[in-house]
Enzyme design. Structure first.
Site, mmCIF file in Angstrom:
data_model
loop_
_atom_site.group_PDB
_atom_site.id
_atom_site.type_symbol
_atom_site.label_atom_id
_atom_site.label_comp_id
_atom_site.label_asym_id
_atom_site.label_seq_id
_atom_site.Cartn_x
_atom_site.Cartn_y
_atom_site.Cartn_z
ATOM 1 N N HIS A 140 0.840 -1.204 0.000
ATOM 2 C CA HIS A 140 0.000 0.000 0.000
ATOM 3 C C HIS A 140 0.875 1.254 0.000
ATOM 4 O O HIS A 140 0.667 2.177 -0.797
ATOM 5 C CB HIS A 140 -0.914 -0.024 1.230
ATOM 6 C CG HIS A 140 -1.689 1.231 1.461
ATOM 7 N ND1 HIS A 140 -3.023 1.359 1.164
ATOM 8 C CD2 HIS A 140 -1.307 2.430 1.983
ATOM 9 C CE1 HIS A 140 -3.429 2.577 1.475
ATOM 10 N NE2 HIS A 140 -2.404 3.243 1.992
ATOM 11 N N GLU A 141 1.857 1.290 0.896
ATOM 12 C CA GLU A 141 2.723 2.465 0.987
ATOM 13 C C GLU A 141 3.617 2.616 -0.251
ATOM 14 O O GLU A 141 3.867 3.726 -0.711
ATOM 15 C CB GLU A 141 3.573 2.389 2.258
ATOM 16 C CG GLU A 141 2.776 2.424 3.548
ATOM 17 C CD GLU A 141 1.886 3.654 3.669
ATOM 18 O OE1 GLU A 141 2.278 4.720 3.145
ATOM 19 O OE2 GLU A 141 0.806 3.547 4.271
ATOM 20 N N HIS A 144 1.865 4.399 -3.005
ATOM 21 C CA HIS A 144 1.895 5.857 -2.883
ATOM 22 C C HIS A 144 3.157 6.430 -3.537
ATOM 23 O O HIS A 144 3.117 7.448 -4.229
ATOM 24 C CB HIS A 144 1.873 6.270 -1.409
ATOM 25 C CG HIS A 144 0.533 6.139 -0.756
ATOM 26 N ND1 HIS A 144 -0.634 6.559 -1.343
ATOM 27 C CD2 HIS A 144 0.173 5.640 0.461
ATOM 28 C CE1 HIS A 144 -1.657 6.334 -0.533
ATOM 29 N NE2 HIS A 144 -1.194 5.764 0.571
ATOM 30 N N GLU A 215 -6.049 6.885 -0.919
ATOM 31 C CA GLU A 215 -6.006 5.714 -0.040
ATOM 32 C C GLU A 215 -6.725 4.526 -0.676
ATOM 33 O O GLU A 215 -6.243 3.393 -0.605
ATOM 34 C CB GLU A 215 -6.625 6.047 1.322
ATOM 35 C CG GLU A 215 -5.838 7.064 2.146
ATOM 36 C CD GLU A 215 -4.394 6.639 2.373
ATOM 37 O OE1 GLU A 215 -4.134 5.428 2.512
ATOM 38 O OE2 GLU A 215 -3.520 7.519 2.410
#
Length: 300
Positions: A140-141, A144, A215
Site C-alpha cells: 500500500h505504501e 503511494h 487511499e
C-alpha cells in the site's frame, strides 16, 4: 520495463486538478501578501524558503517527528526482505527503510520522489501483524511512492501549512501587540488573517478529497500486486482496532501526519467529520477490497 503498479488515470486526474486549483490559490495568496506587506522580495524569500524546506526536507521532518530512524538490512532483515520482494515484483526503486519507535501501529511513506523516498513502519505495527498482513501494508505504501502522490500531497499541503502559520502569526500579533498598533496596521493584520483562513479552508477541503481517493487507489494497487486483498483487509481491521484502544492523548502528536498514514491516528466521530477526513471509512475500504477479491475470483 513497466511497473506492476499500473497507472491510475483517475488518481492522476485528481492530483493534477488539485495541484492546479491550489496553484491558482497560491498565486492569489502571494499576490495578496505582496499587496498587504508591500514588499515583493520579503514575501518571495519567506514563501520560497518555506516551500523549499518542506519539499526537500519533508522526509527528515516526518522521521524526526515520529521518532523514527533508518535501519539497515542487518538491523531489520525480515522487513528489508519483504520490501525487496515487493519492489522487485513492482519493478520500482527500493526506498530507504525506517522504523518508528512508537506503539501506535501504523506506516507511512514520505519523500519528494521515488529515488528519495522513505518507507517507515512503527514497532507497534511490526509487533501486531502477520507477515502477509505486513506485506499488504508495505505494498500500500509503495503504491503511494510509485504513483507519486506522496510528493503531490507534500507540495499541496505546503499552502495550508503556510496559511495556518500566517493565521497564528496575525492572531498573536493582534493579541499581544494590538494596543501598540495603529488602526492601519491592525486592519492589515485582520485582512491577512482573513485571507489566510480562507486559503487554509480551501486547501483543507481539496487535500482531504484527494487524500481519501489516494487511499482507496493504494489499497487497490496493493491488493492487485500481492494478490491477497484479504490480508490487507485483515491488516486494516487489526490496525484500526488497535489504534482505537490507544489513549487519545497519545495519538494527538501523530494526528498532523494523518494524510500520510496507512490509517488515521484519530477516528472521526461524526458523519460531518468523516466528510473532512483524510481517509475513507474502514467499512468503505473493506467493501472495496471485498470487491477486488470477487474480481480476482478469490474467496475470503
Amino acid at each position: 520495463m513497466r511497473s506492476r503498479f499500473a497507472p491510475d488515470r483517475n488518481l492522476t486526474v485528481r492530483m493534477v486538478t488539485v495541484i492546479f486549483l491550489l496553484g491558482l490559490t497560491y498565486v492569489a495568496f502571494v499576490a495578496a501578501l505582496i499587496a498587504l506587506l508591500k514588499s515583493v522580495p520579503l514575501v518571495i524569500v519567506i514563501v520560497g524558503a518555506l516551500l523549499v524546506a518542506q519539499y526537500w526536507y519533508s522526509d527528515r521532518i516526518a522521521l524526526f517527528a515520529m521518532h523514527a530512524h533508518e535501519v539497515t538490512t542487518e538491523e531489520a532483515p525480515q522487513l528489508h526482505g519483504t520490501v525487496d520482494r515487493l519492489c522487485a515484483l513492482a519493478d520500482m526503486p527500493k526506498p530507504k527503510v525506517a522504523i518508528s519507535e512508537i506503539d501506535m501501529p501504523n506506516a507511512f511513506a514520505t519523500g519528494r520522489n521515488a529515488d528519495h523516498a522513505v518507507l517507515c513502519v512503527t514497532t507497534g505495527l511490526l509487533r501486531r501483524l502477520e507477515p502477509e498482513e505486513l506485506e499488504g501494508v508495505l505494498a500500500h505504501e509503495l503504491s503511494h511512492v510509485a504513483h507519486k502522490d506522496v510528493a503531490v500531497i507534500t507540495i499541496a499541503s505546503f499552502l495550508g501549512v503556510l496559511a495556518g502559520l500566517l493565521v497564528r502569526f496575525a492572531f498573536y500579533s493582534e493579541l499581544f501587540g494590538g494596543r501598540r498598533q495603529d488602526q492601519n496596521t491592525a486592519a492589515m493584520f485582520a485582512v491577512i488573517m482573513a485571507v489566510s483562513a480562507l486559503v487554509y479552508a480551501l486547501s483543507f477541503l481539496l487535500l482531504r478529497a484527494l487524500s481519501r481517493y489516494r487511499e482507496l487507489a493504494a489499497d487497490r494497487s496493493a491488493a492487485l500486486l500481492t494478490g491477497r486483498p484479504s490480508a490487507l483487509a485483515s491488516a486494516l481491521v487489526k490496525v484500526s482496532g488497535s489504534i482505537a484502544r490507544i489513549p487519545t492523548e497519545d495519538l494527538r502528536t501523530a494526528r498532523s501526519f494523518n494524510a500520510f498514514f496507512f490509517t488515521p491516528a484519530l477516528k472521526e466521530s461524526s458523519s460531518l467529520a468523516t466528510m473532512f477526513s483524510t481517509h475513507p471509512t474502514l467499512q468503505r475500504r473493506l467493501d472495496a477490497l471485498a470487491k477486488i477479491s470477487t474480481e480476482l475470483g478469490l474467496h475470503g
